[in-house]
Design a protein around this motif. Structure first.
Motif, mmCIF file in Angstrom:
data_model
loop_
_atom_site.group_PDB
_atom_site.id
_atom_site.type_symbol
_atom_site.label_atom_id
_atom_site.label_comp_id
_atom_site.label_asym_id
_atom_site.label_seq_id
_atom_site.Cartn_x
_atom_site.Cartn_y
_atom_site.Cartn_z
ATOM 1 N N ILE A 102 0.651 -1.095 0.117
ATOM 2 C CA ILE A 102 -0.112 -0.041 0.121
ATOM 3 C C ILE A 102 0.780 1.394 0.044
ATOM 4 N N ALA A 103 1.849 1.128 0.911
ATOM 5 C CA ALA A 103 2.799 2.221 1.010
ATOM 6 C C ALA A 103 3.441 2.653 -0.564
ATOM 7 N N LYS A 104 4.016 1.752 -1.321
ATOM 8 C CA LYS A 104 4.989 1.730 -2.460
ATOM 9 C C LYS A 104 3.546 2.171 -3.343
ATOM 10 N N ALA A 105 2.578 1.922 -3.335
ATOM 11 C CA ALA A 105 1.303 1.981 -4.546
ATOM 12 C C ALA A 105 1.083 3.336 -4.230
ATOM 13 N N GLU A 106 0.992 3.845 -2.970
ATOM 14 C CA GLU A 106 0.680 5.442 -2.730
ATOM 15 C C GLU A 106 1.827 6.409 -3.099
ATOM 16 N N GLU A 107 3.051 5.791 -3.047
ATOM 17 C CA GLU A 107 4.334 6.399 -3.651
ATOM 18 C C GLU A 107 4.194 6.650 -5.030
ATOM 19 N N GLU A 108 3.930 5.572 -5.720
ATOM 20 C CA GLU A 108 3.873 5.719 -7.058
ATOM 21 C C GLU A 108 2.501 6.368 -7.696
ATOM 22 N N LEU A 109 1.554 6.561 -6.842
ATOM 23 C CA LEU A 109 0.350 7.222 -7.147
ATOM 24 C C LEU A 109 0.772 8.819 -6.925
ATOM 25 N N GLY A 110 1.607 9.471 -6.002
ATOM 26 C CA GLY A 110 1.915 10.784 -5.784
ATOM 27 C C GLY A 110 2.764 11.174 -7.087
ATOM 28 N N ARG A 111 3.931 10.165 -7.362
ATOM 29 C CA ARG A 111 4.652 10.570 -8.368
ATOM 30 C C ARG A 111 3.954 10.861 -9.610
ATOM 31 N N ALA A 112 2.997 9.488 -9.901
ATOM 32 C CA ALA A 112 2.583 9.769 -11.190
ATOM 33 C C ALA A 112 1.499 11.140 -11.287
ATOM 34 N N GLN A 113 0.943 11.276 -10.213
ATOM 35 C CA GLN A 113 -0.053 12.781 -10.063
ATOM 36 C C GLN A 113 0.819 13.978 -10.201
ATOM 37 N N LYS A 114 2.037 13.809 -9.668
ATOM 38 C CA LYS A 114 2.929 15.089 -9.705
ATOM 39 C C LYS A 114 3.354 15.286 -11.279
ATOM 40 N N ILE A 115 3.846 14.370 -11.897
ATOM 41 C CA ILE A 115 4.155 14.455 -13.370
ATOM 42 C C ILE A 115 3.058 14.876 -14.288
ATOM 43 N N PHE A 116 1.829 14.296 -14.079
ATOM 44 C CA PHE A 116 0.834 14.670 -14.925
ATOM 45 C C PHE A 116 0.208 15.877 -14.809
ATOM 46 N N GLU A 117 0.183 16.728 -13.483
ATOM 47 C CA GLU A 117 -0.273 17.540 -13.189
ATOM 48 C C GLU A 117 0.772 19.037 -13.631
ATOM 49 N N GLU A 118 2.042 18.778 -13.729
ATOM 50 C CA GLU A 118 3.070 19.520 -14.240
ATOM 51 C C GLU A 118 2.874 19.793 -15.690
ATOM 52 N N LEU A 119 2.616 18.609 -16.398
ATOM 53 C CA LEU A 119 2.497 18.709 -18.109
ATOM 54 C C LEU A 119 1.032 19.449 -18.124
#
Length: 431
Positions: free
Chosen positions: A170-187
């Protein structure tokens, strides 16, 4: 780790393949309605405007290149035409040097026009369209990162809802979700800022492109009009030179031509001239002599000598009897005692014997030449016309060599004695 290519390793390749599989799986789930899909209506409208803008700009760039190709083709045709004229233009003709200079100026004007459109209009469109490929690639990348974000969000949600919770996963999935959200929002933020600005910039680009094109066209056609006027002036003066040269050649043979015209004017077909106005008629014919009249009377050709004075019919009859003493008048046909060209009116016996003839009828003649009337009292003749000769109302008005009459066809049709007119006797033959 073995390298598969420059900058590409087996690990990176495996990661890329895994990402593509995850994105494909996520899209399938979204289409089946088993996974949520992030939607942004405002951004989708921006993307639609971007695609429309890129299509219009590409078409305009293509048409500008086609226009420049046509300009170059027309320039080549103009240059070949100028070269052809320069080759044909003889050295002794007017404006040979001016013609060569005109050809050079025309060629230079075409070159400048083509170069100005290329630099100010086409280059502007090329610069404008050069930014579209990068933005298009970033929009595609944004779409991929949005799928990655949806996939990470869906994976994290499924782990949280599972019966057996693995805190590490769960912690790893949450970390991946945060990273994917950050990249998407920046673009997403970058594109939302750039796309509206790019959409608004199209107006300025179109204005600059067509203003520059119109300005160069106006200058080109103005300068070309001046060169065309110069060419027209050279051609006009060349024609004047030709006319002057032609006039000089004619002057050398002018005396001979005048002599021929003088000889031709004395031909037998010229009309006799009446004394006095109207001017321009040929010289008068001599009237038949009294001896000729006497000869005609002796031959009994249906003619009689005219009286010398305009008197009443009784006096005329007495004079005729005295001049023909010793001749039995009972053997004569009174109806044929008609004057040849005498001015006296026709006798009442003749005019009353045939109601189809005009008053004062003398005899008939046939035109053997065309005669164009030169005055209002003249009768125009065509070869073959039959004319009814009548006596003059006033004998003093008759000129030597001229007769009074009207066309037989017109008399039979209209019975109008006012259609009569004078005509030259030597253009006709008695019938």
């Amino acid at each position: 780790m073995a390298e598969l290519g420059k900058g590409v390793t087996a690990g990176k390749l495996a990661i890329n393949v895994q990402k593509r599989l995850s994105r494909a799986q996520e899209k399938v789930l979204q289409k089946l309605g088993k996974a949520d899909e992030t939607r942004d209506a405002a951004f989708e409208e921006m993307v639609a405007n971007f695609n429309k803008q890129m299509t219009e700009g590409t078409k305009l760039q293509k048409d500008l290149k086609a226009y420049l190709t046509a300009v170059k083709t027309l320039h080549d045709a103009s240059r070949r035409l100028q070269d052809c004229l320069a080759e044909m233009y003889e050295p002794d003709w007017f404006g040979k040097e001016e013609m060569d200079t005109l050809a050079e100026d025309t060629d230079t004007l075409w070159l400048d026009y083509h170069q100005n459109i290329t630099d100010k209009s086409l280059v502007c469109m090329d610069t404008y369209l050069s930014q579209f490929p990068d933005i298009k690639a970033r929009i595609a990348k944004r779409d991929r990162k949005m799928v990655d974000f949806d996939s990470a969000r869906h994976h994290f949600s499924s782990l949280q809802k599972g019966k057996k919770k693995d805190e590490a996963k769960i912690a790893k999935a949450e970390e991946e979700l945060g990273r994917a959200q950050k990249i998407f929002e920046e673009l997403n933020v970058e594109l939302q800022d750039e796309l509206p600005v790019l959409w608004d910039s199209r107006v300025g680009v179109y204005v600059n492109t067509f203003q520059s094109l119109a300005g160069h066209q106006e200058k080109f056609h103005r300068d070309m009009s001046k060169l065309s006027q110069n060419l027209n002036d050279i051609m006009t003066k060349l024609e004047e030179q030709r006319q002057l040269k032609k006039g000089g050649d004619i002057a050398t043979t002018g005396d001979g031509a005048k002599s021929d015209e003088a000889n031709h004017s004395d031909s037998a077909c010229s009309a006799p001239k009446r004394p006095g106005p109207p001017p321009g008629r040929p010289p008068p014919r001599l009237t038949p002599s009294p001896d000729q009249r006497q000869q005609h009377a002796d031959m009994f050709d249906d003619e009689a000598s005219p009286p010398d004075t305009h008197t009443e019919s009784t006096s005329t009859t007495t004079q005729q009897c005295e001049s023909w003493s010793g001749v039995n008048l009972m053997d004569w046909d009174v109806e044929v005692l008609q004057p040849v060209t005498g001015p006296a009116p026709q006798s009442s016996a003749t005019s009353s014997s045939d109601g189809e003839l005009p008053p004062g009828f003398l005899y008939k003649v046939k035109a053997i030449h065309d005669y164009a009337a030169t005055d209002g009292d003249e009768l125009e003749l065509k070869n073959g016309d039959v004319v009814l000769v009548v006596a003059f109302d006033n004998p003093d008005e008759q000129d030597d060599g001229w007769l009074m009459g009207l066309k037989e066809s017109q008399w039979l049709k209209e019975k109008n004695i006012s259609a009569k007119g004078v005509f030259p006797e030597n253009f006709t033959q008695k019938i």
